[in-house]
Write an enzyme that holds these catalytic residues in place. Structure first.
Site, PDB file in Angstrom:
ATOM      1  N   CYS A  55     -26.966  -3.171 -26.558  1.00  0.00           N
ATOM      2  CA  CYS A  55     -28.338  -2.745 -26.826  1.00  0.00           C
ATOM      3  C   CYS A  55     -29.231  -3.198 -25.675  1.00  0.00           C
ATOM      4  O   CYS A  55     -28.926  -4.180 -24.990  1.00  0.00           O
ATOM      5  CB  CYS A  55     -28.787  -3.396 -28.142  1.00  0.00           C
ATOM      6  SG  CYS A  55     -30.489  -3.056 -28.634  1.00  0.00           S
ATOM      7  N   GLY A  56     -30.321  -2.521 -25.487  1.00  0.00           N
ATOM      8  CA  GLY A  56     -31.282  -2.933 -24.474  1.00  0.00           C
ATOM      9  C   GLY A  56     -31.876  -4.307 -24.750  1.00  0.00           C
ATOM     10  O   GLY A  56     -32.368  -4.971 -23.852  1.00  0.00           O
TER      11      GLY A  56
END
Length: 185
Positions: A55-56
């Site tokens: 995930c970012g």
């Protein structure tokens, strides 16, 4: 008549048992496949987070969560990580791969649990409790639920709220817990 009374009694019993439920009354499976009672964390403050490896938010959150664990844990505080693949399929790996990744990449020492669903019909009971107690349901990775020493949800924050932003809230509850323990001695 007898069956109606039994039904009323069972409904009363079920509702009273539900009232006694808190976060620490649940059992979960850890990332290595062992059943764990969350009761072992009662008396401590817990930050419960649905985590994802791709995930970012992964880099910033894992680093900050590990630093928080290092600074405040493990006697009065724990981060509790629950991998989840529901949002963007950003946690596709097996528990073993996740465990190796977070330990190697971020030096994670806080407890990690098996991959679960945190929303919807198949949501894990722990997350059903967290959602119902806070009236806040995760809609992405890295939702954070702050649970007090008594097992009650204190607050919840989404992934756009950094660990650094909520650190003062956590530190204050941990400080109160330490002072209360000193007074009890």
């Amino acid at each position: 008549m007898y069956s109606a009374l039994c039904l009323i009694f069972l409904l009363f019993l079920a509702s009273s048992l539900q009232k006694d439920r808190d976060f620490y009354t649940f059992q979960v499976v850890n990332i290595r496949g062992k059943l764990v009672s969350l009761e072992k964390y009662r008396g401590s403050v817990s930050l419960v987070v649905n985590v994802a490896s791709q995930c970012g938010y992964t880099e910033g959150h894992y680093k900050a969560l590990q630093q928080l664990q290092r600074d405040l844990g493990p006697y009065h505080f724990n981060v509790l990580g629950f991998p989840c693949n529901q949002f963007g399929h950003q946690e596709p790996d097996t528990e073993r791969e996740i465990d190796l990744f977070v330990r190697k990449q971020y030096g994670v020492t806080f407890p990690m649990f098996s991959k679960i669903a945190v929303t919807g019909i198949g949501a894990n009971n722990v997350y059903k409790y967290l959602t119902e107690s806070s009236n806040k349901e995760p809609d992405w990775n890295f939702w954070k639920y702050l649970v007090g020493p008594d097992g009650k949800v204190v607050n919840a924050w989404g992934p756009t709220v950094s660990v650094e932003e909520i650190r003062p809230h956590i530190t204050e509850i941990v400080r109160k817990r330490i002072l209360k323990k000193k007074d009890e001695l």
